[in-house]
Design an enzyme around this catalytic site. Structure first.
Site, PDB file in Angstrom:
ATOM      1  N   CYS A 227     -53.469  72.273  24.908  1.00 12.00           N
ATOM      2  CA  CYS A 227     -52.216  72.744  25.508  1.00 12.00           C
ATOM      3  C   CYS A 227     -52.471  73.920  26.442  1.00 12.00           C
ATOM      4  O   CYS A 227     -51.858  74.033  27.509  1.00 12.00           O
ATOM      5  CB  CYS A 227     -51.228  73.190  24.422  1.00 12.00           C
ATOM      6  SG  CYS A 227     -50.747  71.864  23.318  1.00 12.00           S
TER       7      CYS A 227
ATOM      8  N   ASP B 239     -47.550  64.659  27.106  1.00 13.48           N
ATOM      9  CA  ASP B 239     -47.019  65.925  27.600  1.00 13.48           C
ATOM     10  C   ASP B 239     -47.020  65.941  29.119  1.00 13.48           C
ATOM     11  O   ASP B 239     -47.923  65.407  29.746  1.00 13.48           O
ATOM     12  CB  ASP B 239     -47.896  67.106  27.137  1.00 13.48           C
ATOM     13  CG  ASP B 239     -47.714  67.401  25.659  1.00 13.48           C
ATOM     14  OD1 ASP B 239     -46.936  66.680  25.016  1.00 13.48           O
ATOM     15  OD2 ASP B 239     -48.347  68.347  25.174  1.00 13.48           O
TER      16      ASP B 239
ATOM     17  N   CYS C 272     -50.865  62.607  24.381  1.00 16.88           N
ATOM     18  CA  CYS C 272     -49.637  63.070  23.736  1.00 16.88           C
ATOM     19  C   CYS C 272     -48.425  62.878  24.645  1.00 16.88           C
ATOM     20  O   CYS C 272     -47.299  63.093  24.215  1.00 16.88           O
ATOM     21  CB  CYS C 272     -49.762  64.524  23.313  1.00 16.88           C
ATOM     22  SG  CYS C 272     -50.612  65.568  24.467  1.00 16.88           S
TER      23      CYS C 272
ATOM     24  N   CYS D  78     -45.144  69.492  23.011  1.00 18.14           N
ATOM     25  CA  CYS D  78     -45.041  70.152  21.717  1.00 18.14           C
ATOM     26  C   CYS D  78     -44.791  71.651  21.899  1.00 18.14           C
ATOM     27  O   CYS D  78     -44.846  72.179  23.014  1.00 18.14           O
ATOM     28  CB  CYS D  78     -46.325  69.934  20.927  1.00 18.14           C
ATOM     29  SG  CYS D  78     -47.729  70.759  21.679  1.00 18.14           S
TER      30      CYS D  78
END
Lengths: 137, 176
Positions: A107, A39, A37, A64
């Site tokens: 996450c 991140d 992603c 996110c």
């Protein structure tokens, strides 16, 4: 997919965003990321060397809402904890607190990894400081 | 490995693209559903399955990256989910610059243009690294080389995602 109220709260009002000077010997910096992603999460702790208590924590996360909320929550939890208590924080605690859905569990894992990396960095630094001051003595 | 089998190829990482294309066209003609219009329903079904398999095989094998990803998966190696640690610092700085540019700070543009050049160079390095590693693994099936291929793919994926973000942002703001 709807975010939980707690995720939205942290996302809209992230706590403790910012950074410390990473060269400060009392600061530990953890930088982690997830390639799929993109991140990237930076989490820092400022430790009182006399007591071993984390006096302050800051983060900056690109990712996110769940990644931002996970790291924001982590900094809240870190404040006032000892270094060893901080290492006991598990990603599942974050998942439960924020009601993260299964697809967002990574996450919380990222946040746990960031905590561990920051504490590791602080510990390494404080050992080095010890070695240096002995060398100078 | 079924994609290689479908095209009558030995499973190798380095591939002759002209040969691959020729095999794909020959076999696609051979299995084309039009040639089975008067065949039994089993044969029709077989021709459709083979056609679809040949398409998947060709699409996967013609690109070095998707080919290597397939080869690794078939060899029991999943792509790693860990970001390359040596890149994180840079990725973080880059995201800061992206955020500044989105916020209207034009001074971040220079940093992004530099990043674009660097990442484009890194992609080219990864690609030439891959073709070296392909030849090496085909010559001697060494598990360490397969790990190196995995690390290169992982790094490449991360860099190409970043490059996409940088180029998107530069394009969005170039109109101003």
């Amino acid at each position: 997919m709807a975010y939980s109220d707690k995720v939205l709260d942290h996302y809209n009002n992230p706590r403790n965003v910012g950074s410390f000077d990473k060269k400060d010997p009392n600061v530990g910096t953890g930088m982690v990321g997830a390639p799929e992603c993109g991140d990237v999460m930076k989490l820092q702790v400022k430790v009182n060397p006399a007591t071993g208590i984390i006096e302050d924590a800051k983060f900056k996360t690109f990712g996110c809402g769940s990644a931002i909320a996970s790291s924001s929550l982590a900094t809240e939890w870190l404040r006032g904890k000892t270094v060893d208590e901080a290492l006991a924080i598990k990603n599942t605690d974050i998942v439960n607190e924020l009601s993260l859905p299964p697809v967002k569990i990574h996450c919380s894992v990222l946040a746990e990894d960031a905590i561990k990396a920051a504490i590791d960095d602080y510990k390494k630094k404080s050992e080095n400081v010890g070695v240096e001051s002995k060398a100078h003595a | 490995m079924k994609f290689y089998d479908a095209l009558g190829l030995e499973p190798k990482l380095a591939i002759d693209l002209d040969d691959l294309k020729k095999r794909f066209y020959d076999r696609s003609r051979q299995w084309h559903p039009d040639r089975f219009s008067r065949s039994s329903s089993e044969e029709k079904q077989r021709s459709e399955e083979m056609t679809s398999m040949l398409n998947d095989a060709f699409r996967t094998l013609r690109e070095p990256v998707t080919r290597a990803e397939y080869f690794l998966r078939e060899s029991g190696l999943e792509l790693s989910k860990d970001a390359p640690p040596e890149l994180l610092e840079e990725v973080f700085e880059l995201n800061m610059a992206l955020e500044e540019l989105r916020g209207g700070d034009e001074s971040a543009r220079g940093q992004l243009v530099l990043a674009q050049e660097r990442f484009t160079g890194m992609l080219a390095d990864a690609d030439s690294g891959l073709s070296r590693l392909f030849a090496s693994y085909d010559g001697k099936a060494d598990a360490i080389v397969l790990e190196q291929i995995r690390a290169t793919l992982n790094r490449r994926k991360y860099v190409s995602n970043l490059l996409r973000d940088v180029e998107k942002e530069l394009n969005v703001h170039s109109a101003n």
